[in-house]
Write a protein that holds these residues in place. Structure first.
Motif, PDB file in Angstrom:
ATOM      1  N   LYS A 179       0.907   4.001  -2.868  1.00 25.52           N
ATOM      2  CA  LYS A 179       0.598   5.319  -2.760  1.00 25.52           C
ATOM      3  C   LYS A 179       1.789   6.374  -3.421  1.00 25.52           C
TER       4      LYS A 179
ATOM      5  N   GLU B  42       1.620   9.086  -6.374  1.00 31.07           N
ATOM      6  CA  GLU B  42       2.162  10.470  -6.249  1.00 31.07           C
ATOM      7  C   GLU B  42       3.383  10.671  -7.353  1.00 31.07           C
TER       8      GLU B  42
ATOM      9  N   GLU C 213       0.884  -1.188   0.128  1.00 30.24           N
ATOM     10  CA  GLU C 213       0.054  -0.050   0.169  1.00 30.24           C
ATOM     11  C   GLU C 213       0.825   1.275  -0.155  1.00 30.24           C
TER      12      GLU C 213
END
Length: 563
Positions: A182, A186, A178
């Motif tokens: 993420k 980004e 996770e």
């Protein structure tokens, strides 16, 4: 892009044959292109370069003399870094057509990395350090971290998938993935802020460029465009920059595009799936058996590092031929080429492909279930480009399926009405290695694939026992000459042929000799070749079996993967 590109490519094989044999590169690379750029097909294309002779003389009776004139008009140069340049002056209009062909395709990929050649063709349009970016100095570190995170994320996801078969994923594993996901998102958003989308194509468009395209096939990859002659410096600057400094921006997005292309042209296409299965059955050892677009699991595992390494290995100047035809002065062109491409360092040559397909020792038959009308593909192993028998197969191809009076069309479609369509291909899926003579057909309901298959075999037996008439051979040459007149009315057509044969035959002059080789084929040659190759133990047969209840998206498979 399409899929055997160039030629993911069986080069729109069936569509090409239905629309007549006057394609630019007919049978060399596509799966067009059927996996077609396809590369294109090599039957009529073998002779299209001769058309320039007709462009000079406009007289079929002067064909041979004009061919000699072409040999005198092609200016051939080679840079110290290995780049080959072929130029022909044509001053009728102030335009120039350019074809850059690399000797790399699906056959150069490694196990686990299939589809790399086609993927790089997509990535080559994403720009360079100066094109396609708003600020490369700021973009570069973002891309590097994004690629590192993306590669690590996918590795961990695969590892977790393997482990989950034995035990549930731990909270630590889930948290790590996770976190990587993420960070990946980004970085993807941050990298996107630097992208000047489609800038290369827009630059060409603003300066009058047309026909910007590319194609990937089994044996080669091609990039082409036509533009005003006074914009040649723009082309040289852009393409030399692309050869020297490509940037693989938007990598994961474009890889997803390739996956969608595979689903459309192979997985969800009855003809695409049939020919993919057929080709894999016919080639057990040689990489011709691998789809140019790649296997799904391989495409999804390709990384930016894999793609960059593939580019550095195969896309150097020593593996490229540039053909330039139009309103040019060769001396000025060479000065321009030296100032741009001449600065690119030579790359070490790559080892040749050593895998040889072993002789087939028995008929191979496969079935593909799909919610579509039944069809059949039949392939016989045959020699590669340059073998004396290869020209005989070109004649057989024309006798069997070239035009409405060809044997297969006249017998199966028009007279017996047992087939809705029937086609043949004398160089599938490539030309550099021994390949296949392919026949394909779709039955006309209520007739079956078995009936059509039997009728095709009857015509092949007839080739063995009955000499082809002088009238049929004359028709083959007449159609060939007519195709020559039609096929190369453009600078792009000639540029395509020059670059093609310089790459696959190692000499563009090969095209000038092809017609005489065809004309020398005798009825005895046809009988001998038919008896030697058209035998049960040498054939592979794939049948599309109708199965209701499944998704049916009808598209034409291609032997090249073309843009």
């Amino acid at each position: 892009m399409t899929t055997e590109s160039l030629l993911v490519s069986r080069e729109a094989y069936l569509a090409t044959r239905r629309s007549r044999r006057n394609t630019d590169v007919k049978k060399s690379g596509r799966h067009p292109s059927v996996q077609s750029l396809a590369l294109s097909t090599l039957h009529a294309s073998r002779f299209t370069a001769l058309i320039v002779a007709l462009a000079l003389s406009l007289n079929l009776n002067l064909l041979h003399a004009a061919s000699s004139g072409l040999a005198d008009r092609v200016v051939e140069q080679k840079l110290t870094n290995g780049l080959t340049i072929l130029m022909v002056e044509r001053h009728q209009t102030p335009v120039v057509s350019l074809n850059m062909t690399f000797g790399v395709g699906g056959v150069n990929e490694q196990v686990g990395q299939t589809g790399l050649a086609h993927l790089y063709e997509h990535m080559a349009f994403k720009g360079t350090r100066t094109v396609g970016t708003k600020n490369y100095e700021k973009e570069r570190p973002v891309l590097e971290e994004w690629y590192r995170v993306g590669t690590e994320l996918e590795q961990r996801q695969r590892e977790l998938a393997r482990k989950s078969q034995e035990r549930p994923a731990s909270p630590e594993d889930q948290a790590a993935i996770e976190g990587l996901q993420k960070r990946f998102t980004e970085l993807q958003e941050k990298a996107g802020q630097f992208v000047a989308g489609n800038e290369m194509a827009l630059l060409y468009q603003r300066h009058g460029g047309v026909g910007l395209n590319a194609a990937t096939g089994k044996d080669l990859t091609r990039y082409m465009i036509s533009l005003p002659a006074n914009r040649l410096p723009l082309w040289a600057a852009l393409e030399a920059d692309r050869m020297a400094h490509p940037v693989l921006r938007e990598f994961y997005k474009e890889r997803g595009v390739v996956m969608e292309e595979r689903r459309l042209r192979n997985d969800d296409s009855p003809s695409g799936l049939l020919f993919e299965t057929f080709t894999s059955a016919a080639f057990r050892a040689h990489p011709y058996g691998i789809p140019t677009i790649g296997w799904e699991s391989d495409i999804l595992s390709l990384t930016p590092a894999d793609t960059e390494a593939f580019f550095k290995a195969y896309y150097g100047p020593g593996n490229a031929t540039i053909a330039i035809v139009g309103d040019i002065n060769p001396k000025d062109v060479m000065t321009l080429i030296e100032q741009t491409f001449g600065k690119i360092a030579a790359a070490p040559p790559q080892p040749p492909i050593v895998t040889v397909e072993p002789p087939q020792r028995g008929e191979r038959r496969v079935e593909v279930e799909f919610d579509a009308e039944p069809s059949v593909a039949i392939g016989f192993h045959k020699p590669a480009l340059g073998h004396p028998d290869d020209y005989v197969f070109d004649v057989i191809d024309a006798v069997l399926s070239d035009g409405l009076t060809s044997r297969l069309y006249a017998n199966l479609v028009r007279e017996k009405r047992i087939a809705a369509s029937v086609n043949s291909d004398s160089n599938y899926p490539g030309v550099l290695a021994p390949n296949l003579f392919v026949l394909s057909a779709t039955p006309l309901a209520p007739h079956t694939t078995a009936e059509v298959e039997a009728a095709i075999y009857a015509e092949l037996e007839r080739l063995k026992t009955e000499p082809v008439s002088a009238k049929e051979l004359e028709k083959v040459l007449n159609n060939l000459d007519a195709d020559l007149v039609r096929a190369l009315r453009s600078n792009g057509g000639l540029a395509s042929q020059l670059a093609l044969y310089q790459t696959v035959a190692r000499d563009w002059r090969y095209a000038l000799k092809a017609r005489d080789k065809i004309a020398a084929v005798t009825p005895a040659d046809i009988q001998r070749v038919a008896a030697e190759y058209f035998i049960k133990s040498n054939r592979t047969v794939a049948t599309l079996v109708k199965k209701a209840g499944e998704k049916n998206v009808a598209t034409v498979p291609q032997r090249e993967v073309a843009r």
